[in-house]
Every structure is written in C-alpha cells, then in structure tokens.
Write a protein that holds these residues in place. Structure first.
Motif, PDB file in Angstrom:
ATOM      1  N   VAL A 106       0.865  -1.173   0.000  1.00 40.39           N
ATOM      2  CA  VAL A 106       0.000   0.000   0.000  1.00 40.39           C
ATOM      3  C   VAL A 106       0.904   1.225   0.000  1.00 40.39           C
ATOM      4  O   VAL A 106       1.788   1.340   0.863  1.00 40.39           O
ATOM      5  CB  VAL A 106      -0.917   0.050   1.236  1.00 40.39           C
ATOM      6  CG1 VAL A 106      -1.699   1.363   1.257  1.00 40.39           C
ATOM      7  CG2 VAL A 106      -1.865  -1.132   1.263  1.00 40.39           C
ATOM      8  N   GLU A 107       0.702   2.119  -0.950  1.00 43.93           N
ATOM      9  CA  GLU A 107       1.443   3.377  -0.971  1.00 43.93           C
ATOM     10  C   GLU A 107       0.482   4.541  -0.848  1.00 43.93           C
ATOM     11  O   GLU A 107      -0.539   4.587  -1.539  1.00 43.93           O
ATOM     12  CB  GLU A 107       2.259   3.512  -2.260  1.00 43.93           C
ATOM     13  CG  GLU A 107       3.460   2.592  -2.313  1.00 43.93           C
ATOM     14  CD  GLU A 107       4.393   2.913  -3.473  1.00 43.93           C
ATOM     15  OE1 GLU A 107       4.058   3.833  -4.261  1.00 43.93           O
ATOM     16  OE2 GLU A 107       5.443   2.261  -3.588  1.00 43.93           O
ATOM     17  N   ILE A 108       0.789   5.468   0.039  1.00 41.59           N
ATOM     18  CA  ILE A 108       0.031   6.700   0.235  1.00 41.59           C
ATOM     19  C   ILE A 108       0.921   7.856  -0.181  1.00 41.59           C
ATOM     20  O   ILE A 108       1.980   8.078   0.420  1.00 41.59           O
ATOM     21  CB  ILE A 108      -0.400   6.892   1.703  1.00 41.59           C
ATOM     22  CG1 ILE A 108      -1.136   5.651   2.240  1.00 41.59           C
ATOM     23  CG2 ILE A 108      -1.235   8.148   1.846  1.00 41.59           C
ATOM     24  CD1 ILE A 108      -2.495   5.412   1.637  1.00 41.59           C
ATOM     25  N   ALA A 109       0.524   8.560  -1.242  1.00 43.16           N
ATOM     26  CA  ALA A 109       1.320   9.680  -1.773  1.00 43.16           C
ATOM     27  C   ALA A 109       2.768   9.260  -2.007  1.00 43.16           C
ATOM     28  O   ALA A 109       3.709  10.015  -1.740  1.00 43.16           O
ATOM     29  CB  ALA A 109       1.245  10.876  -0.841  1.00 43.16           C
ATOM     30  N   GLY A 110       2.950   8.034  -2.497  1.00 41.39           N
ATOM     31  CA  GLY A 110       4.284   7.543  -2.820  1.00 41.39           C
ATOM     32  C   GLY A 110       5.043   6.928  -1.667  1.00 41.39           C
ATOM     33  O   GLY A 110       6.159   6.436  -1.852  1.00 41.39           O
ATOM     34  N   HIS A 111       4.471   6.919  -0.457  1.00 40.15           N
ATOM     35  CA  HIS A 111       5.146   6.369   0.716  1.00 40.15           C
ATOM     36  C   HIS A 111       4.540   5.017   1.085  1.00 40.15           C
ATOM     37  O   HIS A 111       3.325   4.895   1.234  1.00 40.15           O
ATOM     38  CB  HIS A 111       5.017   7.316   1.909  1.00 40.15           C
ATOM     39  CG  HIS A 111       5.578   8.682   1.668  1.00 40.15           C
ATOM     40  ND1 HIS A 111       6.933   8.934   1.616  1.00 40.15           N
ATOM     41  CD2 HIS A 111       4.956   9.872   1.448  1.00 40.15           C
ATOM     42  CE1 HIS A 111       7.129  10.217   1.392  1.00 40.15           C
ATOM     43  NE2 HIS A 111       5.948  10.809   1.274  1.00 40.15           N
ATOM     44  N   ASP A 112       5.395   4.021   1.247  1.00 42.55           N
ATOM     45  CA  ASP A 112       4.941   2.673   1.594  1.00 42.55           C
ATOM     46  C   ASP A 112       4.451   2.651   3.042  1.00 42.55           C
ATOM     47  O   ASP A 112       5.146   3.107   3.952  1.00 42.55           O
ATOM     48  CB  ASP A 112       6.088   1.673   1.413  1.00 42.55           C
ATOM     49  CG  ASP A 112       5.629   0.245   1.568  1.00 42.55           C
ATOM     50  OD1 ASP A 112       5.440  -0.184   2.725  1.00 42.55           O
ATOM     51  OD2 ASP A 112       5.438  -0.442   0.547  1.00 42.55           O
ATOM     52  N   ILE A 113       3.241   2.109   3.262  1.00 42.16           N
ATOM     53  CA  ILE A 113       2.623   2.142   4.581  1.00 42.16           C
ATOM     54  C   ILE A 113       3.360   1.250   5.580  1.00 42.16           C
ATOM     55  O   ILE A 113       3.245   1.448   6.793  1.00 42.16           O
ATOM     56  CB  ILE A 113       1.119   1.729   4.504  1.00 42.16           C
ATOM     57  CG1 ILE A 113       0.361   2.141   5.787  1.00 42.16           C
ATOM     58  CG2 ILE A 113       0.990   0.239   4.255  1.00 42.16           C
ATOM     59  CD1 ILE A 113       0.187   3.610   5.948  1.00 42.16           C
ATOM     60  N   VAL A 114       4.164   0.305   5.101  1.00 39.36           N
ATOM     61  CA  VAL A 114       4.944  -0.556   5.993  1.00 39.36           C
ATOM     62  C   VAL A 114       6.347  -0.006   6.189  1.00 39.36           C
ATOM     63  O   VAL A 114       6.805   0.221   7.313  1.00 39.36           O
ATOM     64  CB  VAL A 114       4.996  -2.003   5.449  1.00 39.36           C
ATOM     65  CG1 VAL A 114       5.929  -2.868   6.310  1.00 39.36           C
ATOM     66  CG2 VAL A 114       3.604  -2.612   5.412  1.00 39.36           C
ATOM     67  N   ARG A 115       7.067   0.244   5.099  1.00 36.47           N
ATOM     68  CA  ARG A 115       8.468   0.666   5.196  1.00 36.47           C
ATOM     69  C   ARG A 115       8.613   2.116   5.654  1.00 36.47           C
ATOM     70  O   ARG A 115       9.618   2.477   6.270  1.00 36.47           O
ATOM     71  CB  ARG A 115       9.159   0.489   3.839  1.00 36.47           C
ATOM     72  CG  ARG A 115       9.271  -0.952   3.367  1.00 36.47           C
ATOM     73  CD  ARG A 115      10.309  -1.091   2.266  1.00 36.47           C
ATOM     74  NE  ARG A 115      10.047  -0.160   1.174  1.00 36.47           N
ATOM     75  CZ  ARG A 115       9.300  -0.450   0.102  1.00 36.47           C
ATOM     76  NH1 ARG A 115       8.755  -1.660   0.007  1.00 36.47           N
ATOM     77  NH2 ARG A 115       9.122   0.426  -0.851  1.00 36.47           N
ATOM     78  N   ASP A 116       7.624   2.950   5.346  1.00 35.82           N
ATOM     79  CA  ASP A 116       7.726   4.379   5.667  1.00 35.82           C
ATOM     80  C   ASP A 116       6.425   4.844   6.316  1.00 35.82           C
ATOM     81  O   ASP A 116       5.782   5.778   5.853  1.00 35.82           O
ATOM     82  CB  ASP A 116       8.007   5.157   4.367  1.00 35.82           C
ATOM     83  CG  ASP A 116       8.483   6.575   4.635  1.00 35.82           C
ATOM     84  OD1 ASP A 116       8.733   6.908   5.810  1.00 35.82           O
ATOM     85  OD2 ASP A 116       8.589   7.349   3.670  1.00 35.82           O
ATOM     86  N   TYR A 117       6.061   4.155   7.411  1.00 38.14           N
ATOM     87  CA  TYR A 117       4.742   4.370   8.013  1.00 38.14           C
ATOM     88  C   TYR A 117       4.520   5.819   8.437  1.00 38.14           C
ATOM     89  O   TYR A 117       3.455   6.394   8.192  1.00 38.14           O
ATOM     90  CB  TYR A 117       4.570   3.445   9.222  1.00 38.14           C
ATOM     91  CG  TYR A 117       3.238   3.618   9.910  1.00 38.14           C
ATOM     92  CD1 TYR A 117       2.083   3.043   9.381  1.00 38.14           C
ATOM     93  CD2 TYR A 117       3.125   4.383  11.076  1.00 38.14           C
ATOM     94  CE1 TYR A 117       0.855   3.211   9.998  1.00 38.14           C
ATOM     95  CE2 TYR A 117       1.902   4.557  11.697  1.00 38.14           C
ATOM     96  CZ  TYR A 117       0.769   3.974  11.150  1.00 38.14           C
ATOM     97  OH  TYR A 117      -0.447   4.153  11.758  1.00 38.14           O
ATOM     98  N   GLY A 118       5.510   6.427   9.069  1.00 33.35           N
ATOM     99  CA  GLY A 118       5.355   7.784   9.568  1.00 33.35           C
ATOM    100  C   GLY A 118       5.015   8.779   8.471  1.00 33.35           C
ATOM    101  O   GLY A 118       4.066   9.570   8.601  1.00 33.35           O
TER     102      GLY A 118
END
Length: 309
Positions: free
Chosen positions: A61-73
């Motif tokens: 899952v990516e939100i605005a290009g950020h992975d919800i697992v690797r880059d949760y913050g």
C-alpha cells in the motif's frame, strides 16, 4: 506524479482463507472513490490494511508515494481516517477532543480547529461533552478530527452511520467539495448504495475479497453486463427511424419500435452516430435518452445478488 493511493497485490489471509485476495487499484487526488461489496467481502479489512491497523499477508500500500509498511510515519501523515466508529474521550467536550488531537500533531493552530468545526456543522454543540452527542454528532466530530491536519487522503468506513437524511446530504457535499476544491483523495465504504451513487466518481466492487470491477459511476449505471446501453429515441416516425439505422451503426445489437419512439441497444460511443443518421434522414427527434439503471441494480448484477454492500 504517483497516485494518492496505490494498492498492489494487497492480500490478507487467515489460515488458508483469503479475506482480501490480490487487490490492485489506484485512487488519484481529487476523486471520491467508493468501495462496494456484500457483507464480509473484505472492505473493512482492506481499509484497515491501508491505514496500517492490520498486517497484510502480501502486497503493498502506498500513500502519496510512501509505503505504509516501510515508511509508516510519512505515509500516515498524509491520511485522515474514520475506521468503523470514531473513538473520542467522552468525558471531554468536542472542542477539547480536537485540542488534544492538535497537540499530537505539530503545526495545527486554534483557527484550524474553528475551521473544521464550522465545516462539519458542529459550531453550536462543540463545547458540549461528547457523552451527550448522538452517533451522528460523533461522526461529524470524527470527520473534523480526520481533517484537522489537512490530509491529502481521507479514508472513511461507513461515514453515514447515525446521520439523518440532511446530515448525509451535508456529508456528501463536504466530501465532494474536499475532492474538487482541495484535491483530497477520498475513499468511502458504505452500504447505502443510493448515497454512493450520488457521492462517488468511481467505485470498486469487491466480492469474496477479490476485485470484480472498477468503473466510473456514470458508465457503470448506463451499461449492462454486456457493455451495451439502451437508448430511447422519441419520434413519431418510428418505421423511418428504424430503417435509417438498420445496418448503419457499428456494434448495434437490437432495435425495436416502442411506445413513442424506438429503442436501440448499442455501445455508448455509438450514440452520436445514431443522432447524426436520424438528422441526416430528416427524421424529427424530440428526445434521445440513455435508459440508466441504479447503482443497486448494477451492484446486484455484478455480485449475483449476494447480500448488501
């Protein structure tokens, strides 16, 4: 530019059972996107994985290009969400709840609290204790909290719970305004198909955890399962109109004389050809109308009538 939300092969298994199975879809900024499916289809599980509340078995899952697992913050900073029911401190006022949330998020000023309170229509009751709120008022407060930090993505699971018809209409207008004017990507799950039809730009139909279809609302309710639309042409010259169209419209499957005109079944993109041929044949036309279904009709067709959304 990446999609506001991108799901790739999203999967959740419990034992051997796939609750969500290889779900792939994109939601761009400025769109109200609906999740439809029978009870138990995996809508809430999908939403919980999108906001990091449930661990996924596979996929991303990516939100605005950020992975919800690797880059949760970084990913979750972009998100405002209500999952199932908004949870608040009931012994505090609505305003104090928003103040508490604002303290946890840098950069939120007092005037922003006032803005969202007015936006959701809680100005007159915002200083009452939350325990005195109806379910609909708690939903409004939850929406205010979700919007407080100006998210680029808003995810709402059953946001119309407890709202009266006027409140549902206000919520619908709010969400469409957020999408159109502020470019927010809005994802909504609801069992009220009539409201989803009025609220959403596109919908994804999910059944048994799998993606059945992603379609624009207008095309979804216009076309049947064969991809063709029924078009009614009001004219007093039915025989002449039928003769003018026979064999001259690509993809036309049926043509019949009906009360007040003719009815033609054909691809949506062939409608201008029908109009052109009738005008060129000097046939008087009073109306050309696509016979649409409701979203409920199409939903039941696509899911085989398997329960409610």
């Amino acid at each position: 530019m990446p999609s506001a939300i991108a799901l790739r092969g999203l999967t959740k298994r419990i034992g051997q059972k796939a609750i969500v199975d290889n779900l792939t879809l994109d939601v761009p900024s400025g769109e109200v996107f609906g999740l439809l499916g029978p009870n138990g289809a995996g809508k809430t599980t999908t939403i919980r994985m999108m906001v990091g509340l449930v661990r996924m078995s596979a996929g991303t899952v990516e939100i605005a290009g950020h992975d919800i697992v690797r880059d949760y913050g970084q990913a979750i900073r972009q998100v405002g969400a209500i999952v199932e029911n908004p949870e608040m401190y009931k012994y505090l006022s609505g305003y104090q709840n928003l103040q508490q949330f604002a303290r946890m998020t840098p950069g939120i000023e007092t005037r922003r609290i006032d803005e969202v309170v007015e936006f959701v229509g809680l100005s007159e009751r915002i200083h009452d204790k939350v325990r005195q709120y109806s379910l609909g008022m708690r939903q409004r407060l939850g929406l205010a909290q979700a919007l407080l930090h100006r998210p680029s993505v808003l995810i709402l699971d059953e946001p119309t719970n407890g709202l009266d018809p006027a409140g549902i209409r206000e919520l619908r207008d709010h969400l469409r305004r957020l999408a159109r004017e502020e470019g927010v990507a809005v994802v909504v799950s609801s069992h009220l198909l009539g409201e989803m039809e009025l609220m959403c730009d596109r919908v994804a139909v999910i059944q048994q955890g799998r993606l059945v279809s992603v379609e624009r609302i207008d095309k979804m309710i216009a076309a049947g399962t064969d991809g063709l639309v029924s078009v009614f042409v009001e004219t007093k010259c039915q025989e002449e109109a039928k003769a003018a169209l026979l064999g001259r419209v690509e993809g036309m499957a049926e043509i019949a004389i009906v009360d007040g005109g003719i009815e033609v079944k054909l691809p949506h993109e062939a409608i201008p050809r029908v109009h052109k041929l009738l005008v060129q044949s000097d046939i008087p036309i009073f109306e050309v109308r696509v016979a649409t279904q409701t979203l409920e009709d199409r939903f039941l067709e696509m899911t085989g009538g398997a329960g409610k959304a």
